[in-house]
Design an enzyme around this catalytic site. Structure first.
Site, PDB file in Angstrom:
ATOM      1  N   ASP A  71       0.784  -1.035   0.064  1.00  0.00           N
ATOM      2  CA  ASP A  71      -0.079   0.160  -0.161  1.00  0.00           C
ATOM      3  C   ASP A  71       1.025   1.309  -0.024  1.00  0.00           C
ATOM      4  OD1 ASP A  71      -2.438   1.603   0.091  1.00  0.00           O
ATOM      5  OD2 ASP A  71      -2.539   1.621   2.279  1.00  0.00           O
ATOM      6  N   GLU A  90       0.951  -3.191  -5.152  1.00  0.00           N
ATOM      7  CA  GLU A  90       0.727  -1.766  -4.737  1.00  0.00           C
ATOM      8  C   GLU A  90       1.755  -1.097  -4.321  1.00  0.00           C
ATOM      9  OE1 GLU A  90      -3.545   0.320  -3.266  1.00  0.00           O
ATOM     10  OE2 GLU A  90      -3.112  -1.602  -2.654  1.00  0.00           O
ATOM     11  N   ASP A 120      -5.107 -12.049  -0.128  1.00  0.00           N
ATOM     12  CA  ASP A 120      -3.860 -12.455  -0.593  1.00  0.00           C
ATOM     13  C   ASP A 120      -3.587 -13.827  -0.552  1.00  0.00           C
ATOM     14  OD1 ASP A 120      -2.446  -9.469  -0.379  1.00  0.00           O
ATOM     15  OD2 ASP A 120      -3.847  -9.704   1.062  1.00  0.00           O
ATOM     16  N   ASP A 160      -2.105  -9.922  -4.285  1.00  0.00           N
ATOM     17  CA  ASP A 160      -3.118  -9.337  -4.005  1.00  0.00           C
ATOM     18  C   ASP A 160      -4.300  -9.611  -4.912  1.00  0.00           C
ATOM     19  OD1 ASP A 160      -5.614  -8.050  -3.134  1.00  0.00           O
ATOM     20  OD2 ASP A 160      -4.685  -6.040  -2.815  1.00  0.00           O
ATOM     21  N   ASP A 166      -1.930  -1.843   5.106  1.00  0.00           N
ATOM     22  CA  ASP A 166      -3.498  -2.478   5.567  1.00  0.00           C
ATOM     23  C   ASP A 166      -3.569  -3.784   5.106  1.00  0.00           C
ATOM     24  OD1 ASP A 166      -3.420  -1.867   2.800  1.00  0.00           O
ATOM     25  OD2 ASP A 166      -5.022  -0.631   2.932  1.00  0.00           O
ATOM     26  N   HIS A 167      -2.473  -4.412   4.435  1.00  0.00           N
ATOM     27  CA  HIS A 167      -2.422  -5.968   4.343  1.00  0.00           C
ATOM     28  C   HIS A 167      -1.276  -6.375   5.249  1.00  0.00           C
ATOM     29  CE1 HIS A 167      -4.725  -6.470   0.224  1.00  0.00           C
ATOM     30  NE2 HIS A 167      -4.591  -4.861   0.452  1.00  0.00           N
ATOM     31  N   TYR A 191      -0.953  -7.876  -8.905  1.00  0.00           N
ATOM     32  CA  TYR A 191      -2.144  -7.105  -8.219  1.00  0.00           C
ATOM     33  C   TYR A 191      -3.180  -6.947  -9.115  1.00  0.00           C
ATOM     34  CZ  TYR A 191      -3.866  -2.752  -5.991  1.00  0.00           C
ATOM     35  OH  TYR A 191      -4.856  -2.178  -5.505  1.00  0.00           O
TER      36      TYR A 191
END
Length: 305
Positions: A58, A84, A270, A198, A295-296, A159
């Site tokens: 992220d 990302e 994921d 992801d 956030d992952h 992604y």
């Protein structure tokens, strides 16, 4: 200070008498996922000798500032795949470009907006060949896929596009799913593959905290779930569910809003997806839910090849 009857849990009735108020319902304690000890051998006893880690960061620059690389050095995978990244190659932090542990580094960025999408692959050993995209311009301009060929397998990091707020890109996502499945199937005819990244879908109800409320939301629509089912039917395996078919509360993404991570209100987006031919080589798929910085959380695959 004098306590009132109300504070003591009593309520006054119409006739002046008191009656016990219903006690406030205690909030449920969150059920967190505990990553079990790593299994370092396959079912038939072969010892794990390859370790892959995948992480949607992220935003690469922010993740580096949050000490993401400290965790990577401790985990020490043979290959690190990032999604990302949101970073043009010229803006990559030196902390990562100068990492001696990974002398072979590969980057893919969105052509029109380097602050959007983007994937990376960092390898301890040099691949035979590295390619970018899946051979279709409409998809490849967004910098979403890197494929590395090794002697015994392909490694693909991806992604996958989000269907978007209001599902504005759902039709595009359906096209992507078809084209990506065809790309992976063609690779699989040459040698087995590992897909990580992801994938922007929670496949089953067990893969997110609130399935009932999300059936019309990106990542859990019937169309996206069916797209993933069709990928598996084409000869691939969700390695986590292969090993842990009934495991609940195992998520890899939590929105930053409303303390979702603290409450473990999350999604499993994921994955490590394997060619069926690699099933005998599978040792473990880990969800490192305590690793912070995005956030992952990262996921790690152990294989015996």
């Amino acid at each position: 200070m004098k306590r009132t009857k109300k504070e003591d849990g009593a309520a006054e009735g119409e006739n002046g008498s008191t009656k016990k108020a219903k006690p406030a319902k205690e909030p449920e304690a969150p059920i967190l996922y505990e990553d079990p000890p790593d299994k370092l051998s396959s079912k038939d006893g072969k010892e794990a000798n390859l370790k892959f880690t995948s992480w949607n960061v992220d935003g690469l620059r922010a993740w580096v500032k949050k000490k993401g690389l400290d965790w990577v050095r401790e985990e020490s995978p043979d290959v690190l795949c990032l999604q990302e990244t949101k970073c043009a190659e010229k803006d990559l932090p030196k902390d990562i470009t100068l990492m001696e542990e990974y002398p072979h580094k590969y980057w893919a960025v969105a052509e029109e907006n380097a602050g959007y999408s983007g994937v990376a692959m960092l390898c301890k050993n040099e691949p035979i060949k590295v390619t970018y995209g899946i051979g279709k311009e409409e998809h490849d301009k967004e910098g979403r896929v890197i494929t590395a060929e090794f002697p015994n397998y392909f490694l693909v990091t991806a992604y996958v596009p989000n269907a978007g707020k209001g599902l504005v890109r759902l039709d595009y996502r359906k096209t992507w799913d078809e084209d990506f499945k065809a790309y992976l199937s063609d690779l699989d005819k040459q040698k087995p593959l590992i897909l990580c990244g992801d994938l922007n879908v929670a496949h089953q109800e067990i893969d997110l905290k609130n399935p009932k409320g999300n059936k019309k939301n990106a990542g859990f629509t019937p169309e996206e779930r069916e797209g993933f089912s069709q990928l598996l039917e084409a000869g691939f395996v969700d390695s986590f569910r292969e090993l842990y078919p009934e495991q609940q509360y195992a998520y890899t993404f939590w929105t930053y809003m409303m303390n979702a991570r603290g409450k473990n209100v999350g999604w499993r987006l994921d994955y490590f997806v394997l060619s069926s031919a690699l099933l005998p080589n599978l040792c473990d798929n880990k969800i490192r839910s305590k690793a912070m910085g995005s956030d992952h959380c990262p996921i790690t695959l152990h294989l015996a090849i």
